[in-house]
Design an enzyme around this catalytic site. Structure first.
Site, PDB file in Angstrom:
ATOM      1  N   HIS A 137       0.815  -1.220   0.000  1.00  0.00           N
ATOM      2  CA  HIS A 137       0.000   0.000   0.000  1.00  0.00           C
ATOM      3  C   HIS A 137       0.847   1.268   0.000  1.00  0.00           C
ATOM      4  O   HIS A 137       0.333   2.351  -0.260  1.00  0.00           O
ATOM      5  CB  HIS A 137      -1.004   0.005   1.157  1.00  0.00           C
ATOM      6  CG  HIS A 137      -0.412   0.187   2.520  1.00  0.00           C
ATOM      7  ND1 HIS A 137      -0.147  -0.872   3.362  1.00  0.00           N
ATOM      8  CD2 HIS A 137      -0.052   1.297   3.199  1.00  0.00           C
ATOM      9  CE1 HIS A 137       0.347  -0.408   4.506  1.00  0.00           C
ATOM     10  NE2 HIS A 137       0.416   0.903   4.426  1.00  0.00           N
ATOM     11  N   ASP A 167       0.165  -7.660   1.110  1.00  0.00           N
ATOM     12  CA  ASP A 167       0.582  -6.285   1.372  1.00  0.00           C
ATOM     13  C   ASP A 167       2.109  -6.162   1.433  1.00  0.00           C
ATOM     14  O   ASP A 167       2.645  -5.375   2.215  1.00  0.00           O
ATOM     15  CB  ASP A 167      -0.052  -5.743   2.659  1.00  0.00           C
ATOM     16  CG  ASP A 167      -0.033  -4.213   2.703  1.00  0.00           C
ATOM     17  OD1 ASP A 167       0.187  -3.597   1.637  1.00  0.00           O
ATOM     18  OD2 ASP A 167      -0.227  -3.643   3.790  1.00  0.00           O
ATOM     19  N   SER A 242       4.717   2.238   7.900  1.00  0.00           N
ATOM     20  CA  SER A 242       4.385   1.132   7.012  1.00  0.00           C
ATOM     21  C   SER A 242       5.593   0.640   6.230  1.00  0.00           C
ATOM     22  O   SER A 242       6.278   1.425   5.579  1.00  0.00           O
ATOM     23  CB  SER A 242       3.310   1.550   6.001  1.00  0.00           C
ATOM     24  OG  SER A 242       2.034   1.437   6.542  1.00  0.00           O
TER      25      SER A 242
END
Length: 291
Positions: A137, A167, A242
């Protein structure tokens, strides 16, 4: 003109499942913004209303507001009193200082530009060929990708491959020697062991936060796909973390920081989730072979 503060992003995503303590633990499907105010005089309704606002969001960050996914753990969440603050001058364990010094050189800030939009996240070097693991993402809307190392160098990177279901994504920098982080042996991570989350939360590169591994095999929904087991930690994880590594006291990567639990779309509340490194490494190896 967007009013989103730089580095925060704007979570969005599909429905998530939240435990409902007021109904014997049976899960209900709600959206975080649909959680209403507590009724006055009713102390018995607050667990349901509180949990209705608990979401699990991916924690990429960007001035343009990068995407996130909403999900929730399968297990009920219960309240607990806040621990007393640590006495002033409490020494930091030397093994964590050593682990941070060992891991930081292999951690980068991942920055993506696509048209008028910008986003950023974190990543870490996985081998001596310049391959860097991050979250899908973070680079999903990739145009131009660059990484910034701990020494401040900005390096051009190219996308090797993406796997939205897990992911996980891999990018590569050529012509620059970046130290690869060691990976924790499979099956060796234990609940209660120290953990460090490294990355660039809110654009603050080289940030290290400390906690413990608070649970293993926590079923959550990541990347908009099926439920996956995750490593749960109370090390503070925020937008921009992230794709960064969760490392143990030996500086070995135990997971890829991916999501946080929030209340009503707020920031970190001390529950974060990382993709186990065994799965992340397996996916990354496949992407490298095909790329």
């Amino acid at each position: 003109m967007s009013t989103t503060p730089p580095g925060l992003g704007e979570p969005r995503g599909p429905w998530f499942t939240s435990p409902d303590l007021a109904h014997g633990g049976a899960p209900v499907r709600v959206l975080p913004q649909e959680a209403g105010p507590a009724e006055s005089g009713s102390n018995r309704r607050w667990p349901r209303l509180l949990l209705a606002g608990v979401a699990l969001v991916a924690v990429s960050a960007g001035a343009g507001g990068t995407a996130g996914w909403l999900a929730a753990p399968e297990a009920p969440v219960t309240g607990a009193a806040s621990p007393p603050p640590a006495p002033a001058g409490t020494p930091v364990p030397s093994d964590l200082v050593t682990a941070a010094a060992r891991a930081l050189p292999g951690v980068v800030s991942v920055q993506v530009r696509g048209g008028a939009s910008r986003s950023s996240g974190s990543g870490f070097v996985i081998d001596d060929r310049g391959h860097i693991v991050t979250n899908d993402h973070v680079v999903a809307g990739a145009g131009t990708i660059s990484v910034v190392g701990q020494d401040g160098r900005r390096l051009a990177a190219r996308l090797v491959g993406r796997d939205p279901g897990s992911d996980i994504a891999v990018v590569r920098v050529d012509g620059a020697r970046l130290p690869a982080l060691p990976l924790a042996p499979a099956g060796q991570t234990r609940v209660g062991e120290p953990a460090l989350a490294l990355g660039s939360p809110l654009g603050l590169s080289g940030t290290v936060t400390a906690g413990i591994v608070s649970a293993l095999d926590r079923p959550v929904r990541l990347g908009g796909g099926a439920r996956q087991s995750a490593v749960q930690t109370d090390a503070s994880i925020n937008p921009g973390n992230s794709g960064g590594p969760l490392v143990n006291a030996r500086g070995e990567v135990v997971g890829v920081n991916t999501a946080i639990a929030t209340l009503e779309g707020g920031g970190s509340i001390g529950i974060g989730f990382a993709i186990p490194i065994e799965r992340a490494a397996r996916v990354a190896e496949g992407l490298i072979e095909r790329g």
